[in-house]
Design a protein around this motif. Structure first.
Motif, PDB file in Angstrom:
ATOM      1  N   HIS A 118       0.810  -1.224   0.000  1.00  0.00           N
ATOM      2  CA  HIS A 118       0.000   0.000   0.000  1.00  0.00           C
ATOM      3  C   HIS A 118       0.843   1.275   0.000  1.00  0.00           C
ATOM      4  N   LYS A 119       2.166   1.125  -0.152  1.00  0.00           N
ATOM      5  CA  LYS A 119       2.992   2.333  -0.187  1.00  0.00           C
ATOM      6  C   LYS A 119       2.575   3.239  -1.337  1.00  0.00           C
ATOM      7  N   ARG A 120       2.173   2.652  -2.452  1.00  0.00           N
ATOM      8  CA  ARG A 120       1.749   3.460  -3.602  1.00  0.00           C
ATOM      9  C   ARG A 120       0.535   4.312  -3.250  1.00  0.00           C
ATOM     10  N   HIS A 121      -0.403   3.720  -2.501  1.00  0.00           N
ATOM     11  CA  HIS A 121      -1.594   4.472  -2.117  1.00  0.00           C
ATOM     12  C   HIS A 121      -1.234   5.636  -1.192  1.00  0.00           C
ATOM     13  N   ILE A 122      -0.332   5.368  -0.238  1.00  0.00           N
ATOM     14  CA  ILE A 122       0.103   6.430   0.665  1.00  0.00           C
ATOM     15  C   ILE A 122       0.777   7.553  -0.118  1.00  0.00           C
ATOM     16  N   THR A 123       1.632   7.166  -1.059  1.00  0.00           N
ATOM     17  CA  THR A 123       2.309   8.183  -1.867  1.00  0.00           C
ATOM     18  C   THR A 123       1.308   8.959  -2.705  1.00  0.00           C
ATOM     19  N   ASP A 124       0.301   8.284  -3.259  1.00  0.00           N
ATOM     20  CA  ASP A 124      -0.749   8.985  -4.014  1.00  0.00           C
ATOM     21  C   ASP A 124      -1.434  10.039  -3.149  1.00  0.00           C
ATOM     22  N   LEU A 125      -1.724   9.676  -1.901  1.00  0.00           N
ATOM     23  CA  LEU A 125      -2.340  10.637  -0.992  1.00  0.00           C
ATOM     24  C   LEU A 125      -1.412  11.815  -0.731  1.00  0.00           C
ATOM     25  N   LEU A 126      -0.123  11.529  -0.558  1.00  0.00           N
ATOM     26  CA  LEU A 126       0.836  12.585  -0.251  1.00  0.00           C
ATOM     27  C   LEU A 126       1.101  13.504  -1.448  1.00  0.00           C
ATOM     28  N   ILE A 127       0.916  13.002  -2.669  1.00  0.00           N
ATOM     29  CA  ILE A 127       1.121  13.867  -3.836  1.00  0.00           C
ATOM     30  C   ILE A 127      -0.154  14.604  -4.221  1.00  0.00           C
ATOM     31  N   GLY A 128      -1.278  14.267  -3.578  1.00  0.00           N
ATOM     32  CA  GLY A 128      -2.526  14.960  -3.862  1.00  0.00           C
ATOM     33  C   GLY A 128      -3.374  14.328  -4.939  1.00  0.00           C
ATOM     34  N   ASP A 129      -3.026  13.107  -5.353  1.00  0.00           N
ATOM     35  CA  ASP A 129      -3.808  12.409  -6.380  1.00  0.00           C
ATOM     36  C   ASP A 129      -4.956  11.676  -5.690  1.00  0.00           C
ATOM     37  N   VAL A 130      -5.911  12.450  -5.188  1.00  0.00           N
ATOM     38  CA  VAL A 130      -6.902  11.918  -4.252  1.00  0.00           C
ATOM     39  C   VAL A 130      -8.281  11.720  -4.868  1.00  0.00           C
ATOM     40  N   PHE A 131      -8.426  11.988  -6.155  1.00  0.00           N
ATOM     41  CA  PHE A 131      -9.753  11.903  -6.761  1.00  0.00           C
ATOM     42  C   PHE A 131      -9.933  10.600  -7.531  1.00  0.00           C
ATOM     43  N   LYS A 132      -9.642   9.481  -6.854  1.00  0.00           N
ATOM     44  CA  LYS A 132      -9.853   8.162  -7.463  1.00  0.00           C
ATOM     45  C   LYS A 132     -10.227   7.175  -6.369  1.00  0.00           C
ATOM     46  N   ASP A 133     -11.188   6.305  -6.678  1.00  0.00           N
ATOM     47  CA  ASP A 133     -11.761   5.401  -5.678  1.00  0.00           C
ATOM     48  C   ASP A 133     -10.805   4.311  -5.241  1.00  0.00           C
ATOM     49  N   SER A 134      -9.789   3.987  -6.047  1.00  0.00           N
ATOM     50  CA  SER A 134      -8.870   2.913  -5.684  1.00  0.00           C
ATOM     51  C   SER A 134      -8.132   3.192  -4.384  1.00  0.00           C
ATOM     52  N   LEU A 135      -8.018   4.466  -4.001  1.00  0.00           N
ATOM     53  CA  LEU A 135      -7.336   4.813  -2.763  1.00  0.00           C
ATOM     54  C   LEU A 135      -8.049   4.274  -1.530  1.00  0.00           C
ATOM     55  N   ASP A 136      -9.334   4.003  -1.654  1.00  0.00           N
ATOM     56  CA  ASP A 136     -10.094   3.595  -0.486  1.00  0.00           C
ATOM     57  C   ASP A 136      -9.681   2.217   0.028  1.00  0.00           C
ATOM     58  N   GLU A 137      -8.855   1.494  -0.744  1.00  0.00           N
ATOM     59  CA  GLU A 137      -8.337   0.210  -0.278  1.00  0.00           C
ATOM     60  C   GLU A 137      -7.414   0.374   0.932  1.00  0.00           C
ATOM     61  N   VAL A 138      -6.911   1.574   1.149  1.00  0.00           N
ATOM     62  CA  VAL A 138      -5.893   1.776   2.176  1.00  0.00           C
ATOM     63  C   VAL A 138      -6.482   1.960   3.578  1.00  0.00           C
ATOM     64  N   TRP A 139      -7.778   2.274   3.678  1.00  0.00           N
ATOM     65  CA  TRP A 139      -8.311   2.669   4.989  1.00  0.00           C
ATOM     66  C   TRP A 139      -8.374   1.513   5.979  1.00  0.00           C
ATOM     67  N   GLU A 140      -8.760   0.327   5.523  1.00  0.00           N
ATOM     68  CA  GLU A 140      -8.831  -0.806   6.456  1.00  0.00           C
ATOM     69  C   GLU A 140      -7.458  -1.174   7.007  1.00  0.00           C
ATOM     70  N   PRO A 141      -6.410  -1.286   6.168  1.00  0.00           N
ATOM     71  CA  PRO A 141      -5.077  -1.524   6.730  1.00  0.00           C
ATOM     72  C   PRO A 141      -4.610  -0.410   7.667  1.00  0.00           C
ATOM     73  N   MET A 142      -4.936   0.833   7.339  1.00  0.00           N
ATOM     74  CA  MET A 142      -4.559   1.941   8.218  1.00  0.00           C
ATOM     75  C   MET A 142      -5.228   1.808   9.572  1.00  0.00           C
ATOM     76  N   GLU A 143      -6.479   1.382   9.578  1.00  0.00           N
ATOM     77  CA  GLU A 143      -7.191   1.226  10.845  1.00  0.00           C
ATOM     78  C   GLU A 143      -6.579   0.110  11.684  1.00  0.00           C
ATOM     79  N   ILE A 144      -6.073  -0.925  11.025  1.00  0.00           N
ATOM     80  CA  ILE A 144      -5.400  -2.005  11.756  1.00  0.00           C
ATOM     81  C   ILE A 144      -4.167  -1.457  12.476  1.00  0.00           C
ATOM     82  N   VAL A 145      -3.374  -0.653  11.767  1.00  0.00           N
ATOM     83  CA  VAL A 145      -2.180  -0.062  12.378  1.00  0.00           C
ATOM     84  C   VAL A 145      -2.574   0.898  13.489  1.00  0.00           C
TER      85      VAL A 145
END
Length: 428
Positions: free
Chosen positions: A377-404
């Motif tokens: 999920h590093k790619r998703h985190i990097t996408d968030l950090l670069i501001g590429d936030v207008f795509k639904d594929s990013l939502d895959e990252v929330w469940e793993p983030m909640e685990i951490v």
């Protein structure tokens, strides 16, 4: 006497200038009123890489490439114990030139944006104040403005775009502003000459995010050209400005620097070249993005938080998305709320993704821990950090983030319980 414009834009900041430029590119008559004379001071210097595509569309890329603005290739995080993460290099996600961006001096950058709007045919009028916005029910119908010579006039466009920043003329008028109760923060900042920079060209322009002791706050550290660094602290409003306590901004800043040795080392021996500045309780959004005949963009709609430098990205995106909706509406003779606000749901999805990341940071989220546990999920985190936030594929990252996050909370609770058990018990 010039013809009435189809669209009036209030405010010449990045959101207003972006919206005005796109509309002019689409052949509309646009007038922009800016109350100040540019260049003027403004905080918020760091661009997210995804703004590349906005700058490309606005015809700004060549101006940016030939500017003195510092190149930014990464963002780096420093914990409250001083442990430095590996830099998140944006080009590791995408080796295209869009993965490099800039640290800007806002007075210069905003002036470039306004000049760019004028070069595309926008009727830019500086030192002109909007005194009133006229409404017929909920429909915005016109404005009263004061010209630089003190005379006033009325203007009746088909659409008014409010990009007036935190003044939020229309939002305040209609009582749309909603503060974020979870983000009651304040900041104190200044600018320093000869502060330390990272030694190699890839890192010398990096944005640094440095936590203070006990994770009670964090510093931004943003290198600029002319050997200047923007340094500011963000913390809970009550932490920086406790009720009943009177301290100068200089005293507050010095105390927070003492709580962050990583910042203290970097500014040691430097020279402060401006006053200290502050802003408080800056996280909010409006309950609507548009109404009949009017639209809100940039800070006039809302502001999230400075932690990931998303302010300019959201300002740009709201300006472009709103301009496209307004242009389509003008061509179809439809300036209803449904048409002018049609961009709102998509924009809010992106803004809410950034908001979840902001909330996670303040709840103790650690990027290094997350990437080690979920490298896929590093790619998703990097996408968030670069501001590429207008795509639904990013939502895959929330469940793993909640685990951490749950593991962090469990660890903190265990440490608190152990500390409580170690306290000496008073004997009666």
């Amino acid at each position: 006497m010039t013809a009435n414009p189809e669209v009036v834009v209030i405010g010449g900041g990045p959101a207003g200038a972006s919206a005005a430029t796109v509309l002019a590119q689409n052949g509309h008559r646009v007038r922009l009123y800016e109350r100040e004379k540019f260049p003027r001071f403004h905080v918020g210097e760091s661009l997210m890489p995804d703004t590349y595509w906005v700058l490309h569309r606005l015809g700004m890329l060549d101006k940016m490439k030939s500017s003195d603005f510092v190149r930014k290739y990464s963002v780096q995080f420093v914990t409250d114990t001083g442990k430095e993460s590996q830099p998140f290099y944006f080009f590791e996600n995408n080796p295209h030139e869009c993965s490099q961006t800039w640290q800007v001096v806002r007075s210069e950058f905003d002036h470039l944006m306004l000049q760019n709007a004028a070069s595309h045919g926008v009727d830019v009028r500086e030192e002109t104040r909007v005194l009133d916005v006229y409404f017929d029910g909920e429909r915005a119908t016109g404005l009263k403005v004061q010209n630089p010579d003190g005379t006033t006039e009325e203007v009746f466009p088909k659409v008014i775009i409010d990009g007036s920043g935190q003044s939020s003329i229309i939002s305040n008028r209609l009582k749309l502003r909603q503060p974020d109760a979870k983000l009651r923060k304040a900041s104190v900042w200044s600018y320093f000459e000869d502060a330390r920079r990272e030694p190699n060209h890839l890192d010398e322009g990096s944005t640094l995010v440095l936590q203070t002791k006990g994770k009670k706050g964090w510093f931004w550290y943003i290198p600029q050209h002319n050997n200047i660094v923007s340094v500011g602290v963000v913390s809970d409003l009550e932490n920086l400005f406790p009720k009943g306590e009177r301290r100068s901004l200089e005293e507050i800043f010095a105390e927070e620097v003492a709580n962050c040795p990583a910042v203290a080392r970097r500014i040691e021996g430097s020279k402060r070249v401006t006053d200290f500045y502050t802003t408080k309780d800056f996280s909010y959004r409006s309950s609507r993005v548009a109404g009949p005949g009017w639209v809100l963009v940039g800070d006039a709609f809302g502001f999230l938080d400075p932690i990931y430098s998303s302010g300019l990205q959201l300002a740009f995106r709201s300006g472009l998305m709103a301009a496209d909706a307004v242009s389509e509406g003008l061509k179809n003779g439809d300036t209803s709320e449904a048409q002018l606000g049609s961009w709102g749901p998509e924009f809010l999805k992106g803004m809410d993704r950034l908001k979840r990341l902001v909330y996670s940071f303040y709840e103790g989220f650690n990027f290094g821990t997350f990437v080690r546990k979920f490298p896929q999920h590093k790619r998703h985190i990097t996408d968030l950090l670069i501001g590429d936030v207008f795509k639904d594929s990013l939502d895959e990252v929330w469940e793993p983030m909640e685990i951490v996050q749950a593991e962090i909370r469990e660890k903190e609770l265990m440490m608190a319980n152990e500390a409580a058990e170690e306290k000496p018990v008073a004997l009666c």
